[in-house]
Design a protein around this motif. Structure first.
Motif, short mmCIF file in Angstrom:
data_model
loop_
_atom_site.label_atom_id
_atom_site.label_comp_id
_atom_site.label_asym_id
_atom_site.label_seq_id
_atom_site.Cartn_x
_atom_site.Cartn_y
_atom_site.Cartn_z
N GLY A 229 13.56 12.92 -26.35
CA GLY A 229 13.48 13.04 -27.79
C GLY A 229 12.85 14.40 -28.07
N VAL A 230 11.55 14.39 -28.35
CA VAL A 230 10.82 15.63 -28.63
C VAL A 230 10.52 16.40 -27.35
CG1 VAL A 230 8.67 16.58 -29.58
CG2 VAL A 230 9.74 14.58 -30.66
N MET A 231 10.61 17.73 -27.44
CA MET A 231 10.18 18.61 -26.36
C MET A 231 9.26 19.67 -26.93
SD MET A 231 13.62 19.10 -24.02
CE MET A 231 14.75 19.17 -25.41
N ILE A 232 8.37 20.17 -26.09
CA ILE A 232 7.46 21.24 -26.47
C ILE A 232 7.87 22.49 -25.72
CG2 ILE A 232 5.06 22.02 -26.57
CD1 ILE A 232 4.30 18.98 -26.37
N GLY A 233 8.08 23.58 -26.44
CA GLY A 233 8.49 24.82 -25.80
C GLY A 233 7.56 25.97 -26.17
N ILE A 234 7.26 26.81 -25.19
CA ILE A 234 6.48 28.02 -25.42
C ILE A 234 7.36 29.21 -25.13
CG2 ILE A 234 4.57 29.43 -24.58
CD1 ILE A 234 4.40 25.63 -24.59
N SER A 235 7.43 30.11 -26.07
CA SER A 235 8.37 31.23 -25.95
C SER A 235 7.74 32.56 -26.30
CB SER A 235 9.60 30.98 -26.83
OG SER A 235 9.20 30.87 -28.20
N ALA A 236 8.45 33.63 -25.96
CA ALA A 236 8.05 34.98 -26.29
C ALA A 236 9.29 35.77 -26.67
CB ALA A 236 7.35 35.64 -25.10
N PRO A 237 9.16 36.84 -27.46
CA PRO A 237 10.33 37.65 -27.83
C PRO A 237 11.02 38.21 -26.59
CG PRO A 237 8.44 38.21 -29.20
CD PRO A 237 7.92 37.32 -28.11
N MET A 238 12.35 38.26 -26.62
CA MET A 238 13.09 38.87 -25.52
C MET A 238 12.80 40.35 -25.46
SD MET A 238 16.91 37.28 -25.31
CE MET A 238 17.19 35.62 -24.68
N ARG A 239 12.73 40.87 -24.23
CA ARG A 239 12.50 42.32 -24.07
C ARG A 239 13.82 43.02 -23.89
NH1 ARG A 239 7.31 42.43 -19.90
NH2 ARG A 239 5.83 41.40 -21.29
#
Length: 239
Positions: A229-239
């Protein structure tokens, strides 16, 4: 002589610390992040309103935002139709209502709790009964049971419990950083709670059991499957 002794003691302490760290990483997938420095979001559906379900689809969704997925983990229990079980808030909208009922299963082990993020990127974990809705809450997911409450292990857990399973959870360190943990092998609730406590967390919440997966490419831990169901994601801008 005193300087040499101090140096040797420092080396021994460093060796013990490194050994303990290796031991921890042998048992758990561990990811620490500041919500002020990285983008932390909760995900359920994509822009076409289709449930993402797997980490692979989450990764594709994140890359569609011109971002790189640094870490992902399933973020709480869910119903048979992959809808969140209990409270779910995304982009300040309440998509599922809070569940204050009594029932069977891990979700209802007392007390359960809520992990949430505010508009100013502060993370909180509270017992469900202490939670108060606010327009400042950007993301929230309800799960249970609470692992730690004010630095104390949930008293319903037993040290020598034989109830072992793959488990994951989230805790908050004293500096406000988030600590996500997935066991690589079967552990008890007590063992998982103890790890969060020894890591310096005051509050921690169990997310889910044997279905749990994590994505952490920097540690060569890549699980892209799942049916969540729910997921937690940590992201950063693409270089």
């Amino acid at each position: 002589m005193k300087i040499i002794t101090t140096f040797i003691l420092s080396l021994l302490l460093c060796a013990l610390s490194c050994k303990e760290k290796i031991k921890d990483e042998d048992q758990f997938v561990i990811y620490q992040v500041s919500p002020h420095k990285r983008t932390v979001r909760l995900y359920w559906k994509n822009k076409d309103h289709s449930i993402l379900r797997s980490i692979a689809r989450l990764k594709k969704d994140v890359e569609g935002r011109n971002e790189t997925l640094l870490f992902a983990i399933n973020g709480g229990m869910f119903e048979p139709d992959n809808s969140p079980k209990g409270l779910y808030i995304e982009n300040f909208k309440i998509l599922k209502s809070i569940d204050t009922l009594k029932g069977n299963g891990n979700f209802y082990l007392p007390p359960n709790g809520i992990f949430y993020l505010t508009r100013n990127n502060q993370a909180k974990i509270l017992e469900t009964r202490k939670f108060r809705q606010s327009p400042e809450i950007e993301y929230a997911t309800q799960s249970g049971p609470m692992l730690l409450m004010n630095g104390k292990i949930n008293p319903i857990f037993q040290k020598k419990s034989r109830n072992l399973n793959i488990r994951n959870g989230v805790g908050i360190l004293e500096n406000g950083d988030l600590l996500f943990v997935l066991s690589k092998r079967e552990v008890s609730f007590y063992n998982l709670a103890q790890f969060f406590k020894e890591s310096g967390c005051k509050n921690a919440l169990y997310l889910d059991g044997f279905v749990s997966r994590a994505y952490l490419p920097e540690k060569n831990w890549i699980q892209s499957d799942g049916d969540f169901g729910v997921m937690i994601g940590i992201s950063a801008p693409m270089r």
